[in-house]
Design a protein around this motif. Structure first.
Motif, PDB file in Angstrom:
ATOM      1  N   ILE A 112      12.945  12.481  48.988  1.00 16.94           N
ATOM      2  CA  ILE A 112      12.868  13.028  47.627  1.00 16.94           C
ATOM      3  C   ILE A 112      14.171  13.711  47.216  1.00 16.94           C
ATOM      4  O   ILE A 112      14.534  13.721  46.043  1.00 16.94           O
ATOM      5  CB  ILE A 112      11.663  13.974  47.447  1.00 16.94           C
ATOM      6  N   ARG A 161       7.182  13.596  43.996  1.00 19.86           N
ATOM      7  CA  ARG A 161       5.920  13.813  44.721  1.00 19.86           C
ATOM      8  C   ARG A 161       4.751  13.121  44.018  1.00 19.86           C
ATOM      9  O   ARG A 161       3.875  12.538  44.657  1.00 19.86           O
ATOM     10  CB  ARG A 161       5.650  15.309  44.864  1.00 19.86           C
ATOM     11  N   ILE A 195       4.992   9.338  44.633  1.00 20.49           N
ATOM     12  CA  ILE A 195       4.630   9.007  46.017  1.00 20.49           C
ATOM     13  C   ILE A 195       3.107   9.089  46.188  1.00 20.49           C
ATOM     14  O   ILE A 195       2.490   8.225  46.808  1.00 20.49           O
ATOM     15  CB  ILE A 195       5.356   9.933  47.004  1.00 20.49           C
ATOM     16  N   ASN A 212       1.491   5.986  45.020  1.00 19.42           N
ATOM     17  CA  ASN A 212       2.022   4.746  45.631  1.00 19.42           C
ATOM     18  C   ASN A 212       3.078   4.084  44.743  1.00 19.42           C
ATOM     19  O   ASN A 212       3.186   2.857  44.705  1.00 19.42           O
ATOM     20  CB  ASN A 212       0.890   3.756  45.932  1.00 19.42           C
ATOM     21  N   ILE A 256       6.479   4.671  44.887  1.00 19.37           N
ATOM     22  CA  ILE A 256       7.805   4.577  45.497  1.00 19.37           C
ATOM     23  C   ILE A 256       7.698   3.738  46.767  1.00 19.37           C
ATOM     24  O   ILE A 256       6.841   3.988  47.613  1.00 19.37           O
ATOM     25  CB  ILE A 256       8.372   5.968  45.865  1.00 19.37           C
ATOM     26  N   THR A 257       8.586   2.737  46.882  1.00 19.53           N
ATOM     27  CA  THR A 257       8.637   1.956  48.122  1.00 19.53           C
ATOM     28  C   THR A 257      10.045   2.009  48.695  1.00 19.53           C
ATOM     29  O   THR A 257      11.034   2.125  47.960  1.00 19.53           O
ATOM     30  CB  THR A 257       8.259   0.479  47.899  1.00 19.53           C
ATOM     31  N   LYS A 268       5.363   1.098  51.040  1.00 19.01           N
ATOM     32  CA  LYS A 268       5.009   2.237  50.204  1.00 19.01           C
ATOM     33  C   LYS A 268       5.175   3.545  50.970  1.00 19.01           C
ATOM     34  O   LYS A 268       4.754   3.637  52.127  1.00 19.01           O
ATOM     35  CB  LYS A 268       3.566   2.102  49.729  1.00 19.01           C
ATOM     36  N   LEU A 269       5.783   4.525  50.292  1.00 19.94           N
ATOM     37  CA  LEU A 269       5.884   5.857  50.894  1.00 19.94           C
ATOM     38  C   LEU A 269       4.591   6.620  50.617  1.00 19.94           C
ATOM     39  O   LEU A 269       4.109   6.649  49.481  1.00 19.94           O
ATOM     40  CB  LEU A 269       7.070   6.621  50.298  1.00 19.94           C
ATOM     41  N   THR A 270       4.037   7.217  51.645  1.00 22.00           N
ATOM     42  CA  THR A 270       2.781   7.955  51.493  1.00 22.00           C
ATOM     43  C   THR A 270       2.933   9.441  51.798  1.00 22.00           C
ATOM     44  O   THR A 270       2.013  10.212  51.575  1.00 22.00           O
ATOM     45  CB  THR A 270       1.713   7.364  52.434  1.00 22.00           C
ATOM     46  N   ASP A 300       5.432  12.751  51.126  1.00 20.87           N
ATOM     47  CA  ASP A 300       6.590  13.230  50.353  1.00 20.87           C
ATOM     48  C   ASP A 300       7.574  14.027  51.191  1.00 20.87           C
ATOM     49  O   ASP A 300       8.618  14.445  50.705  1.00 20.87           O
ATOM     50  CB  ASP A 300       6.151  14.041  49.133  1.00 20.87           C
ATOM     51  N   LYS A 324      11.113   2.097  42.285  1.00 17.98           N
ATOM     52  CA  LYS A 324      10.347   3.074  41.526  1.00 17.98           C
ATOM     53  C   LYS A 324       9.436   2.291  40.595  1.00 17.98           C
ATOM     54  O   LYS A 324       9.898   1.668  39.630  1.00 17.98           O
ATOM     55  CB  LYS A 324      11.287   3.980  40.734  1.00 17.98           C
TER      56      LYS A 324
END
Length: 406
Positions: free
Chosen positions: A343, A359, A362, A365, A367-368, A373-375, A377, A395
């Motif tokens: 971040i 945040r 994220i 779902n 942001i990859t 996928k980032l889970t 933050d 994004k």
């Protein structure tokens, strides 16, 4: 050849006109000189100016002569139109630099060869004016009551309007009279927020010289919801490739709302209206064809065919192929940033506006990183994310960025 007035009207340019019948007749029977002013409030033109340049180009293609008036004089004051506060006062050095930048960008749209167009600076006459003479010869033709009824001033009255800004309308009106004297300029164009200033010039010429000149305003470039088009997370959509890359420019138009596609094709390309209507009538997934055409044609006009082709290829690689392209927006990370919290990197390079937005995305779902996928933050980047020297952050579905090792 169709009357250019009809062309502008069909494509949706015209908002207001001082006398539609007389202006149409003038453009039909004469090859006239007309002008638009560009105040150097920044070091680049933006997409709002792009629409004005397209209008000028249509008129020039019909045989009329444009004057591109850069505001070396009015730029010292700043137009209060559309403002809730006073513009920053620029130094003479800023104004000269910005005017020169404008000239380069305008030349992509307007042909200045063999006297087909003129580039003029209103500083050439406004900076030489004698104040007492201006008050006597020009100021006597302006009603303060009427000026205060203009939207540009009325909206500022409660917040405070400086005497400096109050003079802007007088200066712009004087420009029209001066251009009429010097070049027989008969028509002033501008965005619809300039209507009051344009009317002031038309009336000043009539009162002081007993001549008929005319004004015409273009519709402002807005989205279907009424908001101004051309605003991005990073600010304005600039015509300077150093401020908005050709890829980012392409992607903006590729992602416009379905309901705005036909309007943008009509205003910002030279495609025949039959093709504009065909593309604009496409529905559902098929509208993506129209968006691709729009993005390519607009990028080609602003940045050239080569850059448009590169932007298109990059977008297709990122969103329909390999997932990465050297032409997508790229940021070079320092050694420390290669293991920094994701971040922090997103905020530093303007991919998101704040940590709060990061945040939220994220959590949704949105942001990859390299397709995953980032889970969390709190996750940090790792050296392993940069196999091959770079990583790809997405994004949402429409925006992708390349993070490159230093």
């Amino acid at each position: 050849m169709a009357n250019v007035f009809d062309t502008l009207k069909e494509r949706g340019f015209i908002a207001q006109c001082t006398n539609e019948e007389e202006v149409r007749d003038l453009l039909e029977k004469e090859k006239i000189t007309f002008y638009i002013g560009f105040d150097p409030t920044a070091d680049s033109l933006h997409v709002g100016h792009f629409l004005a340049l397209m209008g000028m180009s249509h008129l020039q293609r019909a045989g009329h002569r444009p004057i591109c008036l850069v505001g070396g004089g009015t730029g010292t004051v700043g137009d209060p139109s559309g403002r809730t506060d006073m513009r920053k006062v620029l130094t003479d050095e800023d104004i000269i630099y910005n005017c020169n930048q404008f000239k380069k960008q305008i030349s992509r749209f307007i042909d200045f060869n063999d006297g087909k167009a003129l580039m003029v600076d209103n500083g050439d006459w406004l900076r030489k004016l004698n104040y007492v003479e201006l008050l006597r010869d020009v100021g006597s033709h302006f009603s303060v009551n009427r000026m205060l009824s203009a939207e540009a001033y009325k909206s500022r009255w409660e917040r405070g309007l400086t005497f400096l800004e109050f003079n802007y309308m007088v200066m712009q009106a004087y420009d029209f009279r001066e251009l009429n004297h010097r070049y027989d300029c008969k028509l002033q164009l501008g965005g619809d927020d300039q209507w009051s200033n344009i009317i002031a010039g038309v009336e000043l010429v009539r009162r002081t010289d007993s001549k008929s000149v005319y004004g015409l305003t273009f519709s402002l470039l807005t989205k279907s919801d009424g908001q101004k088009m051309g605003k991005t997370a990073g600010g304005a959509l600039w015509l300077d490739p150093e401020k908005t890359s050709p890829y980012e420019f392409y992607q903006y138009w590729r992602n416009v709302d379905d309901t705005d596609v036909e309007k943008c094709l009509a205003l910002l390309t030279f495609l025949p209206m039959a093709e504009v209507r065909r593309l604009g009538s496409l529905k559902d997934a098929a509208i993506n064809e129209a968006k691709s055409v729009l993005a390519y044609e607009v990028t080609k006009l602003v940045h050239g065919e080569e850059e448009a082709a590169k932007a298109k290829a990059a977008a297709e690689a990122v969103f329909g192929g390999s997932g990465e392209s050297a032409d997508m927006p790229s940021f070079t990370l320092t050694a420390d940033e290669l293991t920094a919290p994701v971040i922090d990197v997103l905020v530093k390079y303007g991919i998101v506006a704040s940590k709060g937005e990061a945040r939220r995305l994220i959590a949704q779902n949105g942001i990859t990183l390299n397709g995953e996928k980032l889970t969390d933050d709190a996750v940090k980047l790792a050296e392993s994310d940069f196999s091959g020297g770079s990583a790809v952050i997405r994004k949402g579905k429409k925006k992708a960025y390349r993070l490159v090792k230093e």
